[in-house]
Design an enzyme around this catalytic site. Structure first.
Site, PDB file in Angstrom:
ATOM      1  N   HIS A 228       0.986  -0.718  -0.271  1.00  0.00           N
ATOM      2  CA  HIS A 228      -0.006   0.200   0.218  1.00  0.00           C
ATOM      3  C   HIS A 228       0.512   1.153   0.065  1.00  0.00           C
ATOM      4  CE1 HIS A 228      -3.631   3.050   1.296  1.00  0.00           C
ATOM      5  NE2 HIS A 228      -2.554   3.390   2.328  1.00  0.00           N
ATOM      6  N   SER A 229       0.333   2.018  -0.958  1.00  0.00           N
ATOM      7  CA  SER A 229       0.998   3.344  -0.976  1.00  0.00           C
ATOM      8  C   SER A 229       2.753   3.466  -0.877  1.00  0.00           C
ATOM      9  CB  SER A 229       0.470   4.043   0.257  1.00  0.00           C
ATOM     10  OG  SER A 229       0.576   5.030   0.599  1.00  0.00           O
TER      11      SER A 229
END
Length: 352
Positions: A228-229
């Site tokens: 994520h991210s």
């Protein structure tokens, strides 16, 4: 606009001192008297009237917050979400309050992972088949040791009177500096220093370390990543440093609102080709889940996560992610070697 008590007291004094310094002997006497007055002012006590003490609760209940049945942080009495500006015009105090609450929430999340998800928090270097990386914890903060200042006056051959005069000037200079520092930062905390974790001083280093010491040595034949991210950027960096190993062991990669950039990270052509066939990025978008989203980068397909909120992209896209993993696993199990061989020849031909 509010004016602090310190401004009301200090401003006239500094103006007066600036005016007096232009005068003669009488003015110098007044300057000395003002300095003596300033030396008697307890700035710590004075500033505490403007800013509350940095003393915060160590429990969610102490902050009067709790998580509801939906997992949302809400105020116990009002039911409202967290409010950052708890006290107006006190940004520094509000920030410290926010950080203190954040530490409590971090511990709470760890407890949920251990209690509800049956995970076990361990320190590097131990490992399991299922691994939750913690790339954000790269250092610990400890109090900076105070280095005593040694005076050289004892070993000097200067006359005693001259040494005393120099020491007096030095003390006055330090006093003025301390006065200014207290005015600028009335509740300065202890000086802290960051001790970086060996070989884990950044998210990128952490990803490589976990790969080398856990994943690469595991018996797992099919490895899947959910990043994520910034985790997406860390994965691309892992590929750059361990390309052959990652390709041989990783079956598929699900990115959620990843911030990676194959151009800035200088990912090679073979990495970009592999990512196009084995990765998918579920990005924040108001479009329905799995709707194709245009991309300016030549790496992996981008589809909507079904939400325009960055922090919800993983949770919202989980059904599609596990379907993506299942299909990739089945394809690998069927051992489509001829297709892979043709792809390999195609890549080599393009490179030539």
């Amino acid at each position: 606009m509010s004016i602090s008590l310190s401004s009301l007291i200090l401003l006239p004094i500094w103006i007066s001192m600036a005016q007096i310094q232009q005068g003669g002997p009488d003015e110098k006497e007044k300057t000395t008297a003002l300095k003596d007055l300033l030396s008697r002012i307890d700035l710590d006590e004075l500033m505490k009237k403007d800013e509350p003490p940095l003393d915060f609760p160590d429990t969610l209940e102490g902050f009067e917050y709790a998580f509801n049945e939906k997992g949302q942080l809400r105020h116990i009495k009002t039911g409202e979400p967290f409010v950052f500006n708890y006290r107006e015009d006190l940004h520094r105090w509000n920030q410290k309050r926010y950080e203190a609450l954040g530490e409590i929430i971090t511990k709470y999340v760890y407890e949920l992972l251990e209690k509800d998800c049956n995970l076990k928090k361990i320190s590097i270097p131990e490992g399991y088949g299922v691994i939750v990386l913690n790339p954000n914890e790269n250092y610990i903060e400890v109090e900076k040791p105070k280095i005593p200042v040694q005076s050289s006056s004892d070993s000097s051959d200067e006359p005693a009177e001259k040494r005393e005069r120099k020491d007096k000037v030095s003390k006055e200079t330090k006093k003025r500096r301390d006065f200014y520092e207290k005015y600028r930062n009335p509740q300065r905390e202890k000086e802290m220093m960051q001790l970086y974790i060996r070989e884990n001083g950044s998210p990128e280093e952490h990803a490589v370390y976990v790969w080398d010491h856990f994943i690469a040595q595991s018996a797992a034949e099919k490895v899947f990543f959910v990043a994520h991210s910034y985790g997406g950027l860390a994965f691309v960096e892992l590929m750059i440093q361990r390309e052959a190993d990652v390709k041989s062991k990783v079956t598929a990669v699900a990115l959620t609102d990843s911030v990676h950039n194959v151009w800035h990270q200088e990912a090679g052509k073979t990495i970009r080709e592999w990512m196009r066939e084995n990765c998918c990025n579920w990005v924040s978008s108001s479009e329905p889940l799995d709707t194709s989203v245009e991309s300016m980068l030549p790496d992996c397909p981008r589809v909507s996560a079904g939400t325009d909120r960055h922090e919800l992209t993983s949770w919202k896209s989980f059904p599609s992610i596990f379907k993506f993993f299942t299909e990739a696993s089945e394809a690998k199990s069927s051992s489509l070697k001829p297709a892979l061989t043709r792809r390999s020849h195609r890549i080599k031909h393009e490179e030539l």
